[in-house]
Design an enzyme around this catalytic site. Structure first.
Site, PDB file in Angstrom:
ATOM      1  N   GLY A  83       0.841  -1.199   0.000  1.00  0.00           N
ATOM      2  CA  GLY A  83       0.000   0.000   0.000  1.00  0.00           C
ATOM      3  C   GLY A  83       0.870   1.241   0.000  1.00  0.00           C
TER       4      GLY A  83
ATOM      5  N   SER B 220       1.676   3.433  -2.161  1.00  0.00           N
ATOM      6  CA  SER B 220       1.384   4.626  -2.956  1.00  0.00           C
ATOM      7  C   SER B 220       0.239   5.446  -2.361  1.00  0.00           C
ATOM      8  CB  SER B 220       1.030   4.227  -4.386  1.00  0.00           C
ATOM      9  OG  SER B 220      -0.044   3.299  -4.347  1.00  0.00           O
TER      10      SER B 220
ATOM     11  N   VAL C   8      -0.532   7.225   3.587  1.00  0.00           N
ATOM     12  CA  VAL C   8       0.486   6.939   4.605  1.00  0.00           C
ATOM     13  C   VAL C   8       1.791   6.501   3.946  1.00  0.00           C
ATOM     14  CG1 VAL C   8       1.028   5.577   6.655  1.00  0.00           C
ATOM     15  CG2 VAL C   8      -1.324   6.305   6.237  1.00  0.00           C
TER      16      VAL C   8
ATOM     17  N   TYR D 235     -14.990  -4.720   7.148  1.00  0.00           N
ATOM     18  CA  TYR D 235     -13.651  -4.128   7.176  1.00  0.00           C
ATOM     19  C   TYR D 235     -13.092  -4.167   8.599  1.00  0.00           C
ATOM     20  CZ  TYR D 235     -10.170  -0.338   7.036  1.00  0.00           C
ATOM     21  OH  TYR D 235      -9.025   0.407   7.155  1.00  0.00           O
TER      22      TYR D 235
ATOM     23  N   LYS E 171      -9.706  -6.159  10.050  1.00  0.00           N
ATOM     24  CA  LYS E 171      -8.593  -5.446  10.672  1.00  0.00           C
ATOM     25  C   LYS E 171      -8.316  -5.975  12.088  1.00  0.00           C
ATOM     26  CE  LYS E 171      -7.047  -2.180   7.840  1.00  0.00           C
ATOM     27  NZ  LYS E 171      -5.639  -2.131   7.411  1.00  0.00           N
TER      28      LYS E 171
ATOM     29  N   THR F  99      -5.232   7.544  14.250  1.00  0.00           N
ATOM     30  CA  THR F  99      -6.556   8.181  14.233  1.00  0.00           C
ATOM     31  C   THR F  99      -6.743   8.797  12.844  1.00  0.00           C
ATOM     32  OG1 THR F  99      -5.503  10.096  15.266  1.00  0.00           O
ATOM     33  CG2 THR F  99      -6.718   8.599  16.704  1.00  0.00           C
ATOM     34  N   ASN F 100      -7.454   9.935  12.709  1.00  0.00           N
ATOM     35  CA  ASN F 100      -7.689  10.505  11.370  1.00  0.00           C
ATOM     36  C   ASN F 100      -6.405  11.067  10.758  1.00  0.00           C
ATOM     37  OD1 ASN F 100     -10.500  10.307  12.304  1.00  0.00           O
ATOM     38  ND2 ASN F 100     -10.951  11.597  10.542  1.00  0.00           N
TER      39      ASN F 100
ATOM     40  N   HIS G 259     -12.151  11.053   3.260  1.00  0.00           N
ATOM     41  CA  HIS G 259     -12.421  11.383   4.656  1.00  0.00           C
ATOM     42  C   HIS G 259     -12.591  12.884   4.849  1.00  0.00           C
ATOM     43  CE1 HIS G 259     -10.703   7.274   5.025  1.00  0.00           C
ATOM     44  NE2 HIS G 259     -11.777   7.170   5.771  1.00  0.00           N
TER      45      HIS G 259
ATOM     46  N   TRP H  42     -20.746  19.384   5.763  1.00  0.00           N
ATOM     47  CA  TRP H  42     -21.817  18.436   6.102  1.00  0.00           C
ATOM     48  C   TRP H  42     -21.878  18.218   7.605  1.00  0.00           C
ATOM     49  CZ3 TRP H  42     -20.981  14.021   1.945  1.00  0.00           C
ATOM     50  CH2 TRP H  42     -21.414  14.517   0.696  1.00  0.00           C
TER      51      TRP H  42
END
Lengths: 302, 250
Positions: free
Chosen positions: A12, A14, A17, A140, A144, A168-169, A183, A205
């Site tokens: 992962g 690319s 993170v 999902y 995980k 976290t985010n 996100h 939103w």
């Protein structure tokens, strides 16, 4: 004494993170480390033979496992089975191939969205399995969680140094800025960009009240690299800014507006759902290890 | 893939991976070939280690399982996750049952690997044969709900024919039928006409003190289902063991 050579494979590589890691590694090159960033174009990790082939090609000594089948709320809602099975396949292939080829350490990436839906706050590393996850993405989330189960099982049965991190985010360059799928922070950046361009108000939103801890991708990358070099537990570790740095979605929106010099009106569309009101995670464990780690101030990161 | 306490402790990874593979293969092949219904078997040992009692079907995912067999437990829990996923995404009728302690003919009577009742049956047989006391491991105080394999079978057939929920259902005698290990041991002693001494080796671990499961959901569906009285079922099980000693699994 020369350090043993490391070949670090990032699955992962690319993504958001992965790109953060690439950036940090460029600035902190070490002679004993070779980094390989993998993308899904090079191998379909849901397939055992392709995973095997890519490991044979690169012969990693360490693996940072970020690859996953991910998606926004709506994609998850309709395909929980596929999200579960595909991620279980990817995870089993990566961990098992790592084990068979003698990889010394595997760091897998979990997420705060996998925690129990009904919980007390702040959440910490011991609480991951304390109840069912939110119904919208349980496929999902369980896949995980099983990464944590497997990491601990490889450790218990074979003494392998397999572990996991829980960010976290995350936000930063190379994010997914899609307004449906992405996100909150990248979504806000994209919206402010469009609002400026079209001379329209920024519509956020929800009520703007939900609270989140945002971690800049480059800070997360530095912490993941520290985990790869120094963290020896099989149990997961939360990587995040502290509880005191939790901000509302409204504050995040205003930070983006300021950073992008947006002068227009900011409206809150309260007909749209807020999602979880809070997901406050504790970084007490991280601070025990790294009491002095400095996070990039959010203003700068955005 | 199953095993006793010690085997699980040592091979948590293999228990997780092998059972996950078996379960995924069976469910995905069932889906692909249009199987109309799949009934999978879970176990009360997969419930959260720290919990309130009685346990019911809604509590399966409410905390980590006991650490000794976490690999096996998580793999079994994922059957419930897969059942929900197959139902929502493809409309499949895949469900699961949760038996408590099962006993009966064709059990595993191995003293290391097997479960408590077959273990007791085998031990009483040996004690009679060798003229020694019966040694029961632990204090005898832990409580268990035992379900006879023939009763479980009738219930599973009912589930296959008539139970249409995706969420699991506990198949067990009621909470009031919970017995202590000591009472179970004495029932075997009586069934096999053992006249020797019964000793409790309290240096051995007791395991969980209770695992009390509620069968309220089952009773809502089948208020009149009659379980074989334990005395009778144990007698049948002991008789079978004695008659099949040479060929049974031990």
């Amino acid at each position: 004494m020369a350090a043993e050579k490391k070949v670090i494979l990032v699955t992962g590589g690319s993504g958001l993170v992965g790109k953060g890691l690439q950036h940090v590694v460029e600035q902190d090159k070490r002679a004993d480390e070779t980094w390989v960033f993998l993308s899904s174009k090079e191998a379909d990790l849901t397939k055992q033979d392709e995973t095997q082939a890519i490991f044979e090609k690169h012969r990693p000594t360490h693996v940072i496992h970020l690859a996953a089948k991910v998606g926004g709320l709506y994609k998850n809602l309709n395909s929980n089975l596929d999200f579960f099975r595909d991620n279980m396949a990817i995870n089993d292939n990566v961990l098992n191939t790592s084990y068979k080829t003698g990889v010394r350490k595997v760091i897998s990436c979990l997420s705060t969205c996998i925690f129990p839906d009904k919980t007390t706050f702040p959440v910490d590393e011991t609480m991951i399995h304390n109840g069912a996850p939110h119904q919208s993405n349980y496929g999902y989330a369980y896949a995980k969680r099983m990464l944590d189960v497997q990491s601990r099982a490889y450790h218990a049965q074979h003494g392998r140094n397999f572990t996991s991190v829980v960010p976290t985010n995350v936000y930063g360059p190379h994010d997914n800025f899609n307004l449906e799928d992405g996100h909150v922070l990248p979504g806000l950046m994209h919206k402010v960009y469009m609002a400026k361009k079209e001379g329209s108000p920024l519509t956020v939103w929800g009520t703007g009240k939900p609270l989140r801890q945002f971690i800049f991708s480059r800070d997360l990358a530095k912490l993941i690299i520290w985990v790869m070099r120094e963290y020896e537990e099989a149990d997961p570790i939360i990587l995040s800014v502290g509880e005191e740095d939790e901000v509302t979605v409204k504050d995040a929106a205003l930070a983006v507006a300021e950073a992008m010099n947006f002068k227009g009106e900011v409206i809150f569309d309260t007909t749209k759902s807020d999602g979880q009101t809070k997901k406050t995670a504790s970084i007490v464990k991280l601070r025990r290890y790294l009491p002095n780690f400095k996070f990039t101030p959010m203003k700068e990161g955005t | 893939m199953v095993g006793g306490l010690y085997r699980n402790l040592k091979y948590n990874l293999d228990f997780f991976r092998n059972n996950s593979a078996i379960n995924d293969n069976v469910l995905s092949t069932s889906h692909e070939t249009g199987v109309k219904k799949v009934v999978s078997s879970l176990s009360t040992c997969i419930f959260p280690n720290k919990t309130t009692y009685p346990i019911d079907e809604t509590m399966i995912h409410n905390g980590p399982p006991h650490s000794s067999n976490f690999g096996y437990s998580h793999a079994k829990r994922m059957i419930d996750v897969l059942n929900q996923g197959y139902h929502t995404q493809h409309g499949c009728n895949f469900t699961s049952v949760i038996p408590t302690n099962v006993y009966g003919a064709f059990d595993n009577y191995n003293l290391e690997d097997g479960h408590v009742l077959p273990g007791l049956i085998h031990k009483v047989y040996m004690a009679k044969k060798e003229g020694t006391p019966l040694t029961v491991w632990g204090t005898g105080k832990p409580l268990r709900q035992f379900i006879y394999s023939h009763d479980l079978a009738r219930l599973m057939i009912w589930v296959m024919r008539d139970y249409n929920e995706i969420s699991p259902i506990i198949l067990s005698v009621g909470e009031e039928e919970e017995v202590s290990i000591k009472e179970a041991a004495m029932a075997v002693v009586e069934a096999m006409d053992f006249k020797g001494e019964v000793i409790f080796d309290t240096t051995r671990a007791d395991g969980q003190i209770k695992k009390t499961a509620s069968n309220a959901k089952l009773r809502r569906y089948l208020p009149d289902f009659k379980f074989t009285p334990m005395k009778e079922a144990i007698k049948e099980s002991c008789d079978w063991f004695v008659a099949n000693y040479d060929t049974c699994r031990k």
